[in-house]
Motif scaffolding. Structure first.
Motif, PDB file in Angstrom:
ATOM      1  N   GLY A   9     -31.619   8.872  -4.547  1.00 13.53           N
ATOM      2  CA  GLY A   9     -32.174   7.523  -4.516  1.00 13.53           C
ATOM      3  C   GLY A   9     -32.358   6.982  -3.112  1.00 13.53           C
ATOM      4  N   GLN A  10     -32.473   5.661  -3.001  1.00 13.30           N
ATOM      5  CA  GLN A  10     -32.766   4.979  -1.748  1.00 13.30           C
ATOM      6  C   GLN A  10     -31.462   4.689  -1.013  1.00 13.30           C
ATOM      7  OE1 GLN A  10     -34.474   4.376   1.014  1.00 13.30           O
ATOM      8  NE2 GLN A  10     -36.217   3.740  -0.230  1.00 13.30           N
ATOM      9  N   TYR A  11     -30.985   5.677  -0.250  1.00  9.77           N
ATOM     10  CA  TYR A  11     -29.677   5.551   0.381  1.00  9.77           C
ATOM     11  C   TYR A  11     -29.740   4.753   1.684  1.00  9.77           C
ATOM     12  CZ  TYR A  11     -31.362   9.394   3.343  1.00  9.77           C
ATOM     13  OH  TYR A  11     -32.091  10.181   4.201  1.00  9.77           O
ATOM     14  N   ILE A  12     -28.555   4.387   2.171  1.00  9.76           N
ATOM     15  CA  ILE A  12     -28.421   3.692   3.451  1.00  9.76           C
ATOM     16  C   ILE A  12     -28.211   4.734   4.536  1.00  9.76           C
ATOM     17  CG2 ILE A  12     -27.143   1.956   4.747  1.00  9.76           C
ATOM     18  CD1 ILE A  12     -26.110   0.891   2.052  1.00  9.76           C
ATOM     19  N   MET A  13     -29.062   4.740   5.567  1.00  6.22           N
ATOM     20  CA  MET A  13     -28.910   5.705   6.639  1.00  6.22           C
ATOM     21  C   MET A  13     -27.890   5.214   7.660  1.00  6.22           C
ATOM     22  SD  MET A  13     -32.510   5.113   8.705  1.00  6.22           S
ATOM     23  CE  MET A  13     -32.116   6.162  10.098  1.00  6.22           C
ATOM     24  N   GLY A  14     -27.597   6.075   8.646  1.00  5.35           N
ATOM     25  CA  GLY A  14     -26.696   5.676   9.727  1.00  5.35           C
ATOM     26  C   GLY A  14     -25.237   5.942   9.459  1.00  5.35           C
ATOM     27  N   SER A  15     -24.936   6.908   8.578  1.00  4.73           N
ATOM     28  CA  SER A  15     -23.541   7.109   8.191  1.00  4.73           C
ATOM     29  C   SER A  15     -22.689   7.624   9.342  1.00  4.73           C
ATOM     30  CB  SER A  15     -23.447   8.061   6.994  1.00  4.73           C
ATOM     31  OG  SER A  15     -23.947   9.344   7.317  1.00  4.73           O
ATOM     32  N   GLU A  16     -23.242   8.496  10.196  1.00  4.20           N
ATOM     33  CA  GLU A  16     -22.440   9.035  11.290  1.00  4.20           C
ATOM     34  C   GLU A  16     -22.157   7.971  12.348  1.00  4.20           C
ATOM     35  OE1 GLU A  16     -25.199  10.528  10.169  1.00  4.20           O
ATOM     36  OE2 GLU A  16     -24.548  12.481   9.381  1.00  4.20           O
ATOM     37  N   LYS A  25     -23.901  13.152   0.764  1.00  2.42           N
ATOM     38  CA  LYS A  25     -23.538  13.963   1.918  1.00  2.42           C
ATOM     39  C   LYS A  25     -22.126  13.647   2.399  1.00  2.42           C
ATOM     40  CE  LYS A  25     -24.774  14.747   6.764  1.00  2.42           C
ATOM     41  NZ  LYS A  25     -25.711  14.406   7.855  1.00  2.42           N
ATOM     42  N   ASN A  26     -21.783  12.368   2.495  1.00  2.00           N
ATOM     43  CA  ASN A  26     -20.464  12.016   3.015  1.00  2.00           C
ATOM     44  C   ASN A  26     -19.348  12.444   2.072  1.00  2.00           C
ATOM     45  OD1 ASN A  26     -21.633  11.015   5.279  1.00  2.00           O
ATOM     46  ND2 ASN A  26     -21.210   8.863   4.860  1.00  2.00           N
ATOM     47  N   ARG A  27     -19.612  12.393   0.786  1.00  4.05           N
ATOM     48  CA  ARG A  27     -18.640  12.903  -0.177  1.00  4.05           C
ATOM     49  C   ARG A  27     -18.404  14.399   0.054  1.00  4.05           C
ATOM     50  NH1 ARG A  27     -20.927  10.964  -4.140  1.00  4.05           N
ATOM     51  NH2 ARG A  27     -19.612   9.126  -4.397  1.00  4.05           N
ATOM     52  N   ALA A  28     -19.488  15.127   0.281  1.00  2.00           N
ATOM     53  CA  ALA A  28     -19.375  16.567   0.531  1.00  2.00           C
ATOM     54  C   ALA A  28     -18.633  16.844   1.834  1.00  2.00           C
ATOM     55  CB  ALA A  28     -20.764  17.192   0.559  1.00  2.00           C
ATOM     56  N   LEU A  29     -18.935  16.073   2.881  1.00  2.41           N
ATOM     57  CA  LEU A  29     -18.237  16.289   4.151  1.00  2.41           C
ATOM     58  C   LEU A  29     -16.744  16.006   4.025  1.00  2.41           C
ATOM     59  CD1 LEU A  29     -20.724  14.734   6.750  1.00  2.41           C
ATOM     60  CD2 LEU A  29     -20.336  17.156   6.247  1.00  2.41           C
ATOM     61  N   ASN A  30     -16.402  14.945   3.329  1.00  5.62           N
ATOM     62  CA  ASN A  30     -14.977  14.649   3.145  1.00  5.62           C
ATOM     63  C   ASN A  30     -14.272  15.767   2.400  1.00  5.62           C
ATOM     64  OD1 ASN A  30     -15.036  12.194   4.509  1.00  5.62           O
ATOM     65  ND2 ASN A  30     -15.437  10.998   2.668  1.00  5.62           N
ATOM     66  N   GLN A  31     -14.950  16.359   1.426  1.00  3.03           N
ATOM     67  CA  GLN A  31     -14.355  17.498   0.733  1.00  3.03           C
ATOM     68  C   GLN A  31     -14.191  18.679   1.698  1.00  3.03           C
ATOM     69  OE1 GLN A  31     -16.035  18.602  -3.100  1.00  3.03           O
ATOM     70  NE2 GLN A  31     -15.655  20.773  -2.682  1.00  3.03           N
ATOM     71  N   GLY A  32     -15.192  18.906   2.538  1.00  4.38           N
ATOM     72  CA  GLY A  32     -15.138  20.020   3.473  1.00  4.38           C
ATOM     73  C   GLY A  32     -14.029  19.895   4.499  1.00  4.38           C
ATOM     74  N   PHE A  49     -15.447   9.800   6.217  1.00  2.03           N
ATOM     75  CA  PHE A  49     -16.818   9.299   6.141  1.00  2.03           C
ATOM     76  C   PHE A  49     -16.954   8.355   4.951  1.00  2.03           C
ATOM     77  CE2 PHE A  49     -17.052  13.315   8.411  1.00  2.03           C
ATOM     78  CZ  PHE A  49     -17.770  12.949   9.527  1.00  2.03           C
ATOM     79  N   ASN A  50     -17.722   7.296   5.148  1.00  2.00           N
ATOM     80  CA  ASN A  50     -17.933   6.281   4.117  1.00  2.00           C
ATOM     81  C   ASN A  50     -18.839   6.838   3.028  1.00  2.00           C
ATOM     82  OD1 ASN A  50     -18.625   4.071   2.546  1.00  2.00           O
ATOM     83  ND2 ASN A  50     -18.909   2.691   4.279  1.00  2.00           N
ATOM     84  N   GLU A  51     -18.309   7.027   1.828  1.00  3.67           N
ATOM     85  CA  GLU A  51     -19.071   7.661   0.753  1.00  3.67           C
ATOM     86  C   GLU A  51     -20.068   6.718   0.088  1.00  3.67           C
ATOM     87  OE1 GLU A  51     -16.410   9.663  -1.913  1.00  3.67           O
ATOM     88  OE2 GLU A  51     -15.508  10.875  -0.306  1.00  3.67           O
ATOM     89  N   ASP A  52     -20.081   5.457   0.495  1.00  3.02           N
ATOM     90  CA  ASP A  52     -21.042   4.505  -0.061  1.00  3.02           C
ATOM     91  C   ASP A  52     -22.370   4.501   0.685  1.00  3.02           C
ATOM     92  OD1 ASP A  52     -19.305   3.615  -2.041  1.00  3.02           O
ATOM     93  OD2 ASP A  52     -18.392   2.129  -0.711  1.00  3.02           O
ATOM     94  N   ILE A  53     -22.452   5.218   1.815  1.00  5.30           N
ATOM     95  CA  ILE A  53     -23.687   5.282   2.582  1.00  5.30           C
ATOM     96  C   ILE A  53     -24.000   6.731   2.905  1.00  5.30           C
ATOM     97  CG2 ILE A  53     -23.353   2.975   3.544  1.00  5.30           C
ATOM     98  CD1 ILE A  53     -22.385   4.212   6.108  1.00  5.30           C
ATOM     99  N   GLY A  54     -25.144   6.944   3.544  1.00  2.90           N
ATOM    100  CA  GLY A  54     -25.554   8.294   3.902  1.00  2.90           C
ATOM    101  C   GLY A  54     -26.412   8.946   2.838  1.00  2.90           C
ATOM    102  N   PRO A  55     -27.037  10.084   3.157  1.00  2.00           N
ATOM    103  CA  PRO A  55     -27.940  10.757   2.230  1.00  2.00           C
ATOM    104  C   PRO A  55     -27.326  11.009   0.871  1.00  2.00           C
ATOM    105  CG  PRO A  55     -28.119  11.732   4.399  1.00  2.00           C
ATOM    106  CD  PRO A  55     -26.976  10.757   4.466  1.00  2.00           C
ATOM    107  N   ALA A  56     -28.057  10.623  -0.160  1.00  2.63           N
ATOM    108  CA  ALA A  56     -27.630  10.788  -1.550  1.00  2.63           C
ATOM    109  C   ALA A  56     -28.874  10.636  -2.409  1.00  2.63           C
ATOM    110  CB  ALA A  56     -26.570   9.749  -1.925  1.00  2.63           C
TER     111      ALA A  56
END
Length: 308
Positions: free
Chosen positions: A184-191, A68-75, A175-182
């Motif tokens: 597998g078992q991602y790390i929440m709390g990216s925002e 998700k964060n990768r997509a937001l950064n692109q947007g 946005f940190n692309e190492d966390i957030g919805p992706a």
């Protein structure tokens, strides 16, 4: 002009309701555009965007690599205007959503982060055990009831209903692309991780109680195992968040402070006694603690390995 930005992965089930609500939105001064980044969807998401987005100032981008964060950064490369409103593909706004955010941002030029109220849109009647036992904020992103408008710590600004001045992104924040919805078992709390970094850089946050969205809760998200997975992801997030606040000389095991293992042992003991008594409430609370701590310890080990 402002930009609404969100990412979607397999959002075909919720997007018709979301986009229908967008067609009813009051238009803020200067207008708005909607930028949606399709993040490697395998369902009918693109067709739904094309059909239900007709008549909206909608631009659809493609981000084939999950995250998700990768997509937001692109947007962010497509934003227009001075305010970027961030939300999700399962979030239905009230009709005055954008005008409330825009008016607040205009009236408080010293603030750069804005967050609105998030309520739950349950699929029917919510089971009483969820309302009684579940942390609705950590699990469903529902904001605390009664939160008034005004200055808040950045941690009160949540991703389903969040606005950021463009100057924050122009200063280089992403946005940190190492966390957030992706996958597998991602790390929440990216925002909250993002808003915390931005706050440390000197940007202040304001809560807008009258800017309201509803988070669509799907039936599978009311199942016990799904909820406990959120506890695991929350534990991973909190390990990251607390990393710099724990003194480096604190004794650790596999990267985590030793007291975290004691807390896990205590939670496991509480779970055993709850099982023996047939006490559902106590068992669920213990299971939440166990999964939270498992996530914390898992993340601590990953961090220790990364610097070894």
């Amino acid at each position: 002009m402002l930009t609404v930005l969100f990412a979607t992965h397999n959002g075909a089930g919720t997007l018709p309701r979301v986009l229908a609500a967008y067609r009813e939105l009051q238009t803020p001064p200067g207008g708005y555009q909607v930028v949606v980044v399709d993040n490697d969807s395998t369902d009918a998401t693109v067709a739904v965007l094309r059909e239900h987005g007709a008549g909206l100032p909608l631009q659809v981008l493609q981000c084939p690599q999950r995250g998700k964060n990768r997509a937001l950064n692109q947007g962010l490369g497509a934003i227009e205007g001075d305010l970027v409103v961030l939300t999700d593909d399962d979030t239905v706004p009230q009709v005055n959503w954008l005008t409330q955010l825009e008016q607040t941002a205009t009236g408080h030029p010293g603030y750069d982060l804005f967050g609105g109220r998030i309520v739950a849109d349950w699929p029917g009647t919510c089971p009483l055990w969820i309302l009684k036992l579940v942390n609705l904020g950590a699990t469903y992103g529902v904001t605390p009831p009664g939160q008034p408008s005004g200055p808040v710590p950045s941690e009160r600004i949540w991703g389903a209903n969040m606005a950021v001045r463009r100057r924050v992104f122009d200063a280089g924040h992403r946005f940190n692309e190492d966390i957030g919805p992706a996958a597998g078992q991602y790390i929440m709390g990216s925002e909250t991780e993002f808003s915390g970094r931005v706050e440390k850089a000197g940007h202040k946050a304001w809560f807008v109680a009258d800017a309201v969205v509803a988070h669509i809760i799907r039936p599978h998200q009311m199942e016990r195992e799904w909820i406990l997975q959120r506890a695991f992801r929350l534990g991973r997030h909190m390990c990251l968040a607390e990393h710099d606040s724990i003194p480096p000389d604190v004794p650790r095991i596999r990267g985590a402070p030793r007291w975290k293992y004691r807390e896990l042992a205590e939670a496991l003991t509480r779970r055993w006694w709850a099982l023996a008594r047939g006490d559902f409430d106590s068992r669920f609370r213990a299971d939440w603690s166990v999964n939270y701590l498992r996530g914390y310890l898992y993340q601590a080990l990953q961090q220790a390995r990364s610097i070894a």
